[in-house]
Design a protein around this motif. Structure first.
Motif, PDB file in Angstrom:
ATOM      1  N   LEU A  81      38.309 -13.519 -13.236  1.00  0.00           N
ATOM      2  CA  LEU A  81      39.101 -13.155 -12.062  1.00  0.00           C
ATOM      3  C   LEU A  81      38.285 -12.402 -11.023  1.00  0.00           C
ATOM      4  N   VAL A  82      37.369 -11.564 -11.458  1.00  0.00           N
ATOM      5  CA  VAL A  82      36.519 -10.851 -10.496  1.00  0.00           C
ATOM      6  C   VAL A  82      35.740 -11.848  -9.646  1.00  0.00           C
ATOM      7  N   SER A  83      35.163 -12.858 -10.284  1.00  0.00           N
ATOM      8  CA  SER A  83      34.356 -13.824  -9.524  1.00  0.00           C
ATOM      9  C   SER A  83      35.202 -14.665  -8.578  1.00  0.00           C
ATOM     10  N   LEU A  84      36.486 -14.839  -8.895  1.00  0.00           N
ATOM     11  CA  LEU A  84      37.354 -15.636  -8.039  1.00  0.00           C
ATOM     12  C   LEU A  84      38.121 -14.803  -7.012  1.00  0.00           C
ATOM     13  N   LEU A  85      38.390 -13.552  -7.333  1.00  0.00           N
ATOM     14  CA  LEU A  85      39.147 -12.719  -6.397  1.00  0.00           C
ATOM     15  C   LEU A  85      38.271 -12.008  -5.377  1.00  0.00           C
ATOM     16  N   THR A  86      37.018 -11.732  -5.720  1.00  0.00           N
ATOM     17  CA  THR A  86      36.121 -11.055  -4.781  1.00  0.00           C
ATOM     18  C   THR A  86      35.976 -11.821  -3.462  1.00  0.00           C
TER      19      THR A  86
END
Length: 133
Positions: A81-86
């Motif tokens: 999620l970090v890689s997609l939400l950033t």
């Protein structure tokens, strides 16, 4: 560290996030949707369903476009999620997320869906229309 690349499917159906009271029964109108999710806590019941079905008098936010990471995703993966939400945060795109056993879902406001897809593509992710099951 190299960021992992994901394939993300974009769903055509417009969704709503609905707020029901704690312990509320799930209305029949909520269940006729290609994407349907219920999260219940002691304070509320939230439903994600087709926007077209939600009565105007029911508290809700609409219209969202759903994106799903092609899975199943291994439970040992970290930072998905970090890689997609950033990239979305950098574009000031708000999100509503949910997870299932197999994958993660990201809902974005309909009017920001193409901007979200562009932000992911710039980071090397693949975004494609969802393939009907």
């Amino acid at each position: 560290m190299t960021e992992q690349q994901f394939t993300i499917e974009q769903y055509p159906e417009q969704l709503a996030v609905v707020r029901l009271g704690p312990g509320a029964p799930i209305p029949a109108w909520a269940e006729s949707s290609s994407i349907f999710s219920v999260t219940a806590t002691a304070a509320e019941t939230s439903v994600v369903c087709a926007a077209r079905n939600v009565p105007k008098k029911v508290p809700h936010e609409r219209s969202f476009t759903a994106f799903a990471v092609v899975g199943p995703l291994d439970f040992a993966l970290t930072g998905v999620l970090v890689s997609l939400l950033t990239p979305l945060a950098e574009e000031e795109i708000s999100v509503f997320t949910l997870s299932t056993y197999d994958t993660d879902w990201i809902l974005v406001p309909k009017e920001r869906a193409e901007k979200a897809a562009e932000a992911w593509r710039r980071r090397g992710h693949t975004v494609a229309p969802a393939v009907p099951a």
